[in-house]
Design an enzyme around this catalytic site. Structure first.
Site, PDB file in Angstrom:
ATOM      1  N   GLY A 168       0.783  -1.242   0.000  1.00  0.00           N
ATOM      2  CA  GLY A 168       0.000   0.000   0.000  1.00  0.00           C
ATOM      3  C   GLY A 168       0.808   1.281   0.000  1.00  0.00           C
ATOM      4  N   ASP A 191       0.738   3.069   4.459  1.00  0.00           N
ATOM      5  CA  ASP A 191      -0.313   3.854   3.811  1.00  0.00           C
ATOM      6  C   ASP A 191      -1.341   4.360   4.813  1.00  0.00           C
ATOM      7  OD1 ASP A 191      -1.250   1.274   4.289  1.00  0.00           O
ATOM      8  OD2 ASP A 191      -2.042   0.943   2.283  1.00  0.00           O
ATOM      9  N   ASP A 196      -5.020   1.820  10.715  1.00  0.00           N
ATOM     10  CA  ASP A 196      -6.418   1.446  10.919  1.00  0.00           C
ATOM     11  C   ASP A 196      -6.541   0.833  12.314  1.00  0.00           C
ATOM     12  OD1 ASP A 196      -9.042   0.734  10.637  1.00  0.00           O
ATOM     13  OD2 ASP A 196      -8.730  -0.781   9.120  1.00  0.00           O
ATOM     14  N   LYS A 235      -6.931   6.644  10.424  1.00  0.00           N
ATOM     15  CA  LYS A 235      -8.388   6.589  10.572  1.00  0.00           C
ATOM     16  C   LYS A 235      -8.793   7.009  11.963  1.00  0.00           C
ATOM     17  CE  LYS A 235      -9.916   3.243   7.234  1.00  0.00           C
ATOM     18  NZ  LYS A 235     -10.607   1.985   6.991  1.00  0.00           N
ATOM     19  N   PHE A 243     -13.827   3.226   4.516  1.00  0.00           N
ATOM     20  CA  PHE A 243     -12.898   2.471   3.682  1.00  0.00           C
ATOM     21  C   PHE A 243     -12.531   3.316   2.453  1.00  0.00           C
ATOM     22  CE2 PHE A 243     -11.323  -0.725   0.779  1.00  0.00           C
ATOM     23  CZ  PHE A 243     -10.493  -1.438   1.630  1.00  0.00           C
ATOM     24  N   VAL A 244     -11.247   3.504   2.240  1.00  0.00           N
ATOM     25  CA  VAL A 244     -10.781   4.344   1.125  1.00  0.00           C
ATOM     26  C   VAL A 244      -9.820   3.559   0.228  1.00  0.00           C
ATOM     27  CG1 VAL A 244     -11.045   6.540   2.348  1.00  0.00           C
ATOM     28  CG2 VAL A 244      -8.898   5.285   2.549  1.00  0.00           C
ATOM     29  N   ASP A 301      -5.736  -0.220  -1.668  1.00  0.00           N
ATOM     30  CA  ASP A 301      -6.478  -1.141  -2.526  1.00  0.00           C
ATOM     31  C   ASP A 301      -7.773  -1.627  -1.896  1.00  0.00           C
ATOM     32  OD1 ASP A 301      -5.001  -2.786  -0.532  1.00  0.00           O
ATOM     33  OD2 ASP A 301      -5.971  -4.429  -1.604  1.00  0.00           O
ATOM     34  N   ARG A 333      -5.375   0.682  -6.771  1.00  0.00           N
ATOM     35  CA  ARG A 333      -4.171   1.326  -6.241  1.00  0.00           C
ATOM     36  C   ARG A 333      -3.709   2.475  -7.136  1.00  0.00           C
ATOM     37  NH1 ARG A 333      -2.233  -1.968  -2.092  1.00  0.00           N
ATOM     38  NH2 ARG A 333      -2.392  -4.205  -2.410  1.00  0.00           N
TER      39      ARG A 333
HETATM   40  P1  IMP Z   1      -4.061  -2.021  10.499  1.00  0.00           P
HETATM   41  O1  IMP Z   1      -3.065  -3.124  10.662  1.00  0.00           O
HETATM   42  O2  IMP Z   1      -5.454  -2.427  10.913  1.00  0.00           O
HETATM   43  O3  IMP Z   1      -3.640  -0.699  11.078  1.00  0.00           O
HETATM   44  O4  IMP Z   1      -4.294  -1.820   8.970  1.00  0.00           O
HETATM   45  C1  IMP Z   1      -3.347  -1.396   8.161  1.00  0.00           C
HETATM   46  C2  IMP Z   1      -3.456  -2.040   6.816  1.00  0.00           C
HETATM   47  O5  IMP Z   1      -4.811  -2.402   6.468  1.00  0.00           O
HETATM   48  C3  IMP Z   1      -3.021  -1.016   5.826  1.00  0.00           C
HETATM   49  O6  IMP Z   1      -1.646  -1.163   5.532  1.00  0.00           O
HETATM   50  C4  IMP Z   1      -3.898  -1.304   4.643  1.00  0.00           C
HETATM   51  O7  IMP Z   1      -3.254  -2.235   3.817  1.00  0.00           O
HETATM   52  C5  IMP Z   1      -5.144  -1.954   5.182  1.00  0.00           C
HETATM   53  N1  IMP Z   1      -6.258  -0.983   5.287  1.00  0.00           N
HETATM   54  C6  IMP Z   1      -6.827  -0.512   6.407  1.00  0.00           C
HETATM   55  N2  IMP Z   1      -7.808   0.359   6.140  1.00  0.00           N
HETATM   56  C7  IMP Z   1      -7.857   0.458   4.787  1.00  0.00           C
HETATM   57  C8  IMP Z   1      -8.679   1.223   3.874  1.00  0.00           C
HETATM   58  O8  IMP Z   1      -9.556   2.036   4.240  1.00  0.00           O
HETATM   59  N3  IMP Z   1      -8.411   1.038   2.558  1.00  0.00           N
HETATM   60  C9  IMP Z   1      -7.474   0.191   2.089  1.00  0.00           C
HETATM   61  N4  IMP Z   1      -6.681  -0.529   2.903  1.00  0.00           N
HETATM   62  C10 IMP Z   1      -6.878  -0.394   4.250  1.00  0.00           C
HETATM   63 MG    MG Z   2      -2.001  -2.781   2.623  1.00  0.00          MG
END
Ligand code: IMP
Ligand code: MG
Length: 188
Positions: free
Chosen positions: A46, A105, A108, A136, A157-158, A164, A170
């Protein structure tokens, strides 16, 4: 692809402007690191477009090492378990004396940055900083100390600019939301 877009959340011009600001901050902060390597660790996939734009604005001698994280199972918009994909990762055995900047990227659940930070800490770096394009608005993300955040966004979700949905979108130059019916099949 264009018909799947619901709205543009952050335009390509806003992205470019903000990355220039963040690059200036990073340059100032890292300019004083005269001992040891500066090592950027982008998280694949990402962050690729963000990193490509960011590093060209950093007039700093640096190394780039990659880490790839997969979330399983592969195709939903909700958070999953994060795992390292060794075949796409080229971290050195040791990061001794290195000043590391992790780049992702989006923050979350925070699971990905947590995992990468703990992996890199085992390699004894001199310091670790973190940089994300998007953060987020979720209660837990605000407790995580991220050094550089380009944009805070709502908990939506973006896609686009490297982000992606099932590995598509992407290449969109703006950060956008998708029509519910595009995401619907998956979340049913
Ligand atoms: P985390 O581990 O939950 O913080 O999520 C991080 C990963 O989830 C990011 O590197 C993204 O690949 C994916 N992700 C989380 N939210 C989104 C979104 O809104 N769009 C696309 N990918 C996301
Ligand atoms: Mg990712």
């Amino acid at each position: 692809m264009q018909q799947d877009i619901k709205r543009i959340l952050i335009s390509r011009d806003q992205i470019a402007q903000r990355i220039a600001e963040i690059a200036e901050q990073i340059t100032l902060d890292f300019a004083n690191e005269t001992s040891g390597d500066i090592t950027l660790v982008p998280i694949l996939t990402g962050s690729i477009i963000f990193v490509a734009d960011l590093i060209r604005l950093l007039p700093i001698k640096m190394l780039i090492r990659l880490i790839s994280i997969s979330s399983y199972p592969g195709s939903t918009t909700t958070s999953k378990v994060a795992l390292i994909r060794e075949e796409l990762t080229n971290l050195p055995n040791s990061l001794e004396n290195a000043h590391v900047l992790i780049i992702d990227d989006i923050l979350d659940s925070g699971q990905t940055i947590d995992l990468v930070t703990s992996v890199l800490l085992t390699k004894n770096p001199a310091s670790i900083k973190t940089c994300v394009l998007l953060r987020k608005d979720r209660p837990n993300t605000l407790n995580m100390p991220i050094d550089y955040v380009c944009f805070d966004i709502p908990d939506e979700f973006v896609v686009g600019y490297g982000l992606d949905y099932n590995d598509y979108y992407r290449n969109l130059p703006d950060i956008v939301t998708l029509h519910p019916q595009v995401l619907q099949a998956d979340n049913a």
